[in-house]
Scaffold this active site. Structure first.
Site, PDB file in Angstrom:
ATOM      1  N   ALA A 188      44.739  42.183  53.004  1.00 35.90           N
ATOM      2  CA  ALA A 188      46.022  41.508  52.724  1.00 35.90           C
ATOM      3  C   ALA A 188      47.060  42.512  52.252  1.00 35.90           C
ATOM      4  O   ALA A 188      47.896  42.224  51.406  1.00 35.90           O
ATOM      5  CB  ALA A 188      45.831  40.422  51.675  1.00 35.90           C
ATOM      6  N   ARG A 208      57.806  39.567  59.065  1.00 33.63           N
ATOM      7  CA  ARG A 208      58.430  38.458  59.789  1.00 33.63           C
ATOM      8  C   ARG A 208      58.538  37.173  58.968  1.00 33.63           C
ATOM      9  O   ARG A 208      59.205  36.233  59.362  1.00 33.63           O
ATOM     10  CB  ARG A 208      57.671  38.192  61.099  1.00 33.63           C
ATOM     11  CG  ARG A 208      58.086  39.178  62.183  1.00 33.63           C
ATOM     12  CD  ARG A 208      57.471  38.794  63.498  1.00 33.63           C
ATOM     13  NE  ARG A 208      56.081  39.214  63.585  1.00 33.63           N
ATOM     14  CZ  ARG A 208      55.167  38.631  64.362  1.00 33.63           C
ATOM     15  NH1 ARG A 208      55.493  37.590  65.104  1.00 33.63           N
ATOM     16  NH2 ARG A 208      53.935  39.079  64.407  1.00 33.63           N
ATOM     17  N   ASN A 228      62.095   6.965  22.449  1.00 34.84           N
ATOM     18  CA  ASN A 228      60.927   7.693  21.928  1.00 34.84           C
ATOM     19  C   ASN A 228      61.293   9.040  21.325  1.00 34.84           C
ATOM     20  O   ASN A 228      60.477   9.672  20.688  1.00 34.84           O
ATOM     21  CB  ASN A 228      59.888   7.884  23.043  1.00 34.84           C
ATOM     22  CG  ASN A 228      60.439   8.672  24.206  1.00 34.84           C
ATOM     23  OD1 ASN A 228      61.618   8.559  24.556  1.00 34.84           O
ATOM     24  ND2 ASN A 228      59.603   9.489  24.812  1.00 34.84           N
TER      25      ASN A 228
HETATM   26  C1  UD1 Z   1      44.303  43.311  64.462  1.00 34.60           C
HETATM   27  C2  UD1 Z   1      43.297  44.047  65.326  1.00 34.60           C
HETATM   28  C3  UD1 Z   1      43.255  43.405  66.716  1.00 34.60           C
HETATM   29  C4  UD1 Z   1      42.952  41.922  66.601  1.00 34.60           C
HETATM   30  C5  UD1 Z   1      43.926  41.243  65.659  1.00 34.60           C
HETATM   31  C6  UD1 Z   1      43.495  39.831  65.386  1.00 34.60           C
HETATM   32  C7  UD1 Z   1      43.414  46.333  64.511  1.00 34.60           C
HETATM   33  C8  UD1 Z   1      43.911  47.693  64.770  1.00 34.60           C
HETATM   34  N1  UD1 Z   1      43.696  45.417  65.423  1.00 34.60           N
HETATM   35  O1  UD1 Z   1      45.560  43.508  65.044  1.00 34.60           O
HETATM   36  O2  UD1 Z   1      42.255  44.033  67.501  1.00 34.60           O
HETATM   37  O3  UD1 Z   1      43.002  41.320  67.875  1.00 34.60           O
HETATM   38  O4  UD1 Z   1      43.960  41.926  64.384  1.00 34.60           O
HETATM   39  O5  UD1 Z   1      44.451  39.169  64.620  1.00 34.60           O
HETATM   40  O6  UD1 Z   1      42.742  46.103  63.539  1.00 34.60           O
HETATM   41  N2  UD1 Z   1      46.279  45.267  57.058  1.00 34.60           N
HETATM   42  C9  UD1 Z   1      46.090  45.976  55.896  1.00 34.60           C
HETATM   43  N3  UD1 Z   1      46.429  47.294  55.884  1.00 34.60           N
HETATM   44  C10 UD1 Z   1      46.926  47.945  56.953  1.00 34.60           C
HETATM   45  C11 UD1 Z   1      47.118  47.209  58.152  1.00 34.60           C
HETATM   46  C12 UD1 Z   1      46.780  45.868  58.172  1.00 34.60           C
HETATM   47  O7  UD1 Z   1      45.629  45.429  54.894  1.00 34.60           O
HETATM   48  O8  UD1 Z   1      47.182  49.134  56.846  1.00 34.60           O
HETATM   49  C13 UD1 Z   1      45.909  43.848  57.077  1.00 34.60           C
HETATM   50  C14 UD1 Z   1      47.064  42.921  57.366  1.00 34.60           C
HETATM   51  O9  UD1 Z   1      47.688  42.497  56.134  1.00 34.60           O
HETATM   52  C15 UD1 Z   1      46.401  41.762  58.076  1.00 34.60           C
HETATM   53  C16 UD1 Z   1      45.200  42.411  58.787  1.00 34.60           C
HETATM   54  O10 UD1 Z   1      44.995  43.653  58.134  1.00 34.60           O
HETATM   55  O11 UD1 Z   1      45.884  40.824  57.153  1.00 34.60           O
HETATM   56  C17 UD1 Z   1      45.440  42.633  60.275  1.00 34.60           C
HETATM   57  O12 UD1 Z   1      46.543  43.515  60.431  1.00 34.60           O
HETATM   58  P1  UD1 Z   1      47.604  43.338  61.575  1.00 34.60           P
HETATM   59  O13 UD1 Z   1      48.613  44.388  61.466  1.00 34.60           O
HETATM   60  O14 UD1 Z   1      48.073  41.926  61.615  1.00 34.60           O
HETATM   61  O15 UD1 Z   1      46.698  43.655  62.859  1.00 34.60           O
HETATM   62  P2  UD1 Z   1      46.990  43.211  64.322  1.00 34.60           P
HETATM   63  O16 UD1 Z   1      47.974  44.126  64.930  1.00 34.60           O
HETATM   64  O17 UD1 Z   1      47.262  41.768  64.377  1.00 34.60           O
END
Ligand code: UD1
Ligand code: CA
Length: 460
Positions: free
Chosen positions: A10, A16, A388
């Protein structure tokens, strides 16, 4: 199942959402996103849960430090999901067994699916097991690349070739890992890719190159992996959660006139043959009995409503109890710590606060009753108020069984009206009224005959 450790990512920015509040604290269907995730995780009875935080870390920790068994790892700066998981390592030193990785913004994942993931992972003695799904529009997700039927690697959308972009099976971002080889392997992940990030999914290729077993488990309902990145997606996910709760209640015998406008929280219970009209909100730990009628526009928070209660339109009931057979509203406001007795009637524009109404008591119109104990079969006339508050302190009003309070009376607390006593309409009661007495405190009426002719008629 073996020893389970859960890590929830998280740390991401949640750009967004355009919000000052961390994304995972935004509520969907009555619970913050993160709580939906933590509840699903609790089905695994994990021995630890680590939340990886980065952006708005302090705000998140402040909001979540009361959750039992939760610890925090901070990721600063955010260099990708592989780097994020590595930050949990110091908190998991010496631990063994299975690590389950979740995202804090994926609230629809069901506990049953997590259990299935871990079961398969442990039965196959895999080093990693990826939860996958086949979705109608896979754009943006990582794709599962298979060779000879087995998973070979995961390629991110931005790095994928046109052929790979045609793959419909995607990475949910949820995995089970054997903790043995995990953290050493995470350090081997590089960042030479389209986003310059350390991709956790690269672990699949690293493991396969080493001959370690990587498995997949496919979700039956691909909606479970829907993530929340915007307010629009928040509303979509909330609608799915609400629909699931409504379906469950309808299956158990509750009539919901218009499920699209029934807002019923995950912890609410409703008895059979209760009818819920449009635009009703039932929140928190509310419990509604059987055979109740909850009319349109009612909001009930953390309250207990017994069997056979009718709540008319546009009432608000908070932290209170309503006994069976009572009738409330329309337009009643029942504030915290109130208790409405059996068959009692609270009518329009009546407000209760820290007030109990005895069995069969009535306050049918336009009253404020605060800090009051009202006995059985008491009749409160229209416009009655308890005074009251003296500007400093709140005081109690006691009205014993069977008393009759005439309309437009003020009861200046502390004051007691005895059993069966009468208060005449328009009285201001400042002294206790003995049982069976009549209290009357108002100017005596004088009629002046011919007054209009003498004073108002024009002189000829
Ligand atoms: C990621 C996956 C992708 C998958 C998708 C599913 C990777 C590289 N890709 O992509 O294969 O299909 O999730 O939803 O993992 N986060 C951190 N630290 C960071 C980056 C992200 O804590 O440095 C957390 C974000 O807050 C989020 C989660 O990791 O909760 C996923 O990160 P996000 O950037 O949404 O990954 P996607 O590009 O969606
Ligand atoms: Ca995402």
């Amino acid at each position: 199942m073996s020893d389970i450790h859960v890590v929830v990512l998280a740390a991401g920015k949640g750009t967004r959402m355009k919000s000052a509040r961390p994304k995972v604290l935004h509520p969907a269907a009555g619970l913050p996103l993160i709580d939906h995730v933590l509840r699903a995780a609790s089905a695994l009875s994990p021995s630890s849960i680590v939340l990886v935080v980065g952006h708005q870390a302090e705000q998140l920790k402040d909001a979540l430090h009361i959750r039992p068994g939760l610890s925090f790892a901070s990721q600063e700066p955010q260099l990708g999901t592989g780097h994020a998981l590595l930050q949990a390592e110091p908190l998991l030193r010496g631990a063994s067994g299975t690590l389950v990785l979740l995202s804090g913004d994926v609230p629809l994942l069901r506990a049953e699916s997590l259990v299935r993931l871990v079961r398969t992972h442990e039965e196959r003695r895999a080093a990693a097991t990826v939860l996958t799904a086949v979705v109608p529009s896979p754009a943006g997700y990582g794709r599962i690349v298979r060779e000879g039927g087995r998973i070979a690697r995961i390629v991110e959308h931005k790095d994928a070739s046109p052929d790979e972009r045609g793959i419909g099976e995607i990475n949910s971002g949820v995995y089970a890992f054997d903790m043995g080889p995990l953290f050493a392997a995470l350090r081997e992940i590089g960042s030479s890719n389209a986003q310059g990030e350390y991709y956790l999914p690269d672990l699949v290729r690293i493991y396969r190159d080493r001959g370690l077993t990587v498995e997949t488990v496919m979700l039956e309902d691909s909606r479970e992996i829907l993530g929340v990145n915007s307010r629009k997606e928040l509303a979509e996910v909330a609608a799915i959660l609400r629909a699931a709760k409504n379906d469950e209640l309808m299956a158990s015998g509750v009539t919901i006139v218009d499920p699209a406008t029934a807002y019923i929280g995950p912890d609410v219970t409703v008895g059979a043959d209760t009818v819920i009209h449009p635009g009703v909100h039932l929140e928190g730990r509310t419990q509604i009995g059987a055979r109740c009628e909850i009319h349109a526009g009612v909001r009930i928070v953390d309250s207990a409503v017994d069997d056979g209660v009718v709540i008319n339109n546009f009432c608000v009931i908070v932290q209170s109890h309503v006994s069976s057979g009572a009738r409330i509203g329309p337009f009643s406001h029942i504030r915290p710590q109130s208790d409405v007795g059996e068959d009692a009637h609270i009518g329009n524009f009546v407000e209760l606060k820290k007030t109990s109404m005895g069995k069969g008591a009535k306050a049918s119109h336009l009253s404020y009753l605060g800090d009051a104990t009202i006995g059985q079969k008491v009749n409160i006339g229209a416009g009655t108020i308890t005074c009251n508050y003296d500007g400093t302190t709140k005081h109690q009003t006691i009205i014993a069984d069977g008393a009759f309070i005439g309309s437009d009376s003020q009861l200046v607390a502390p004051v007691r009206v005895g059993e069966g006593a009468y208060v005449a309409a328009g009285s201001t009661i400042t002294e206790d009224v003995p049982a069976e007495a009549l209290a009357i405190s108002r100017g005596k009426q004088i009629n002046k005959d011919g007054w209009v002719a003498r004073n108002k008629k024009p002189k000829p």
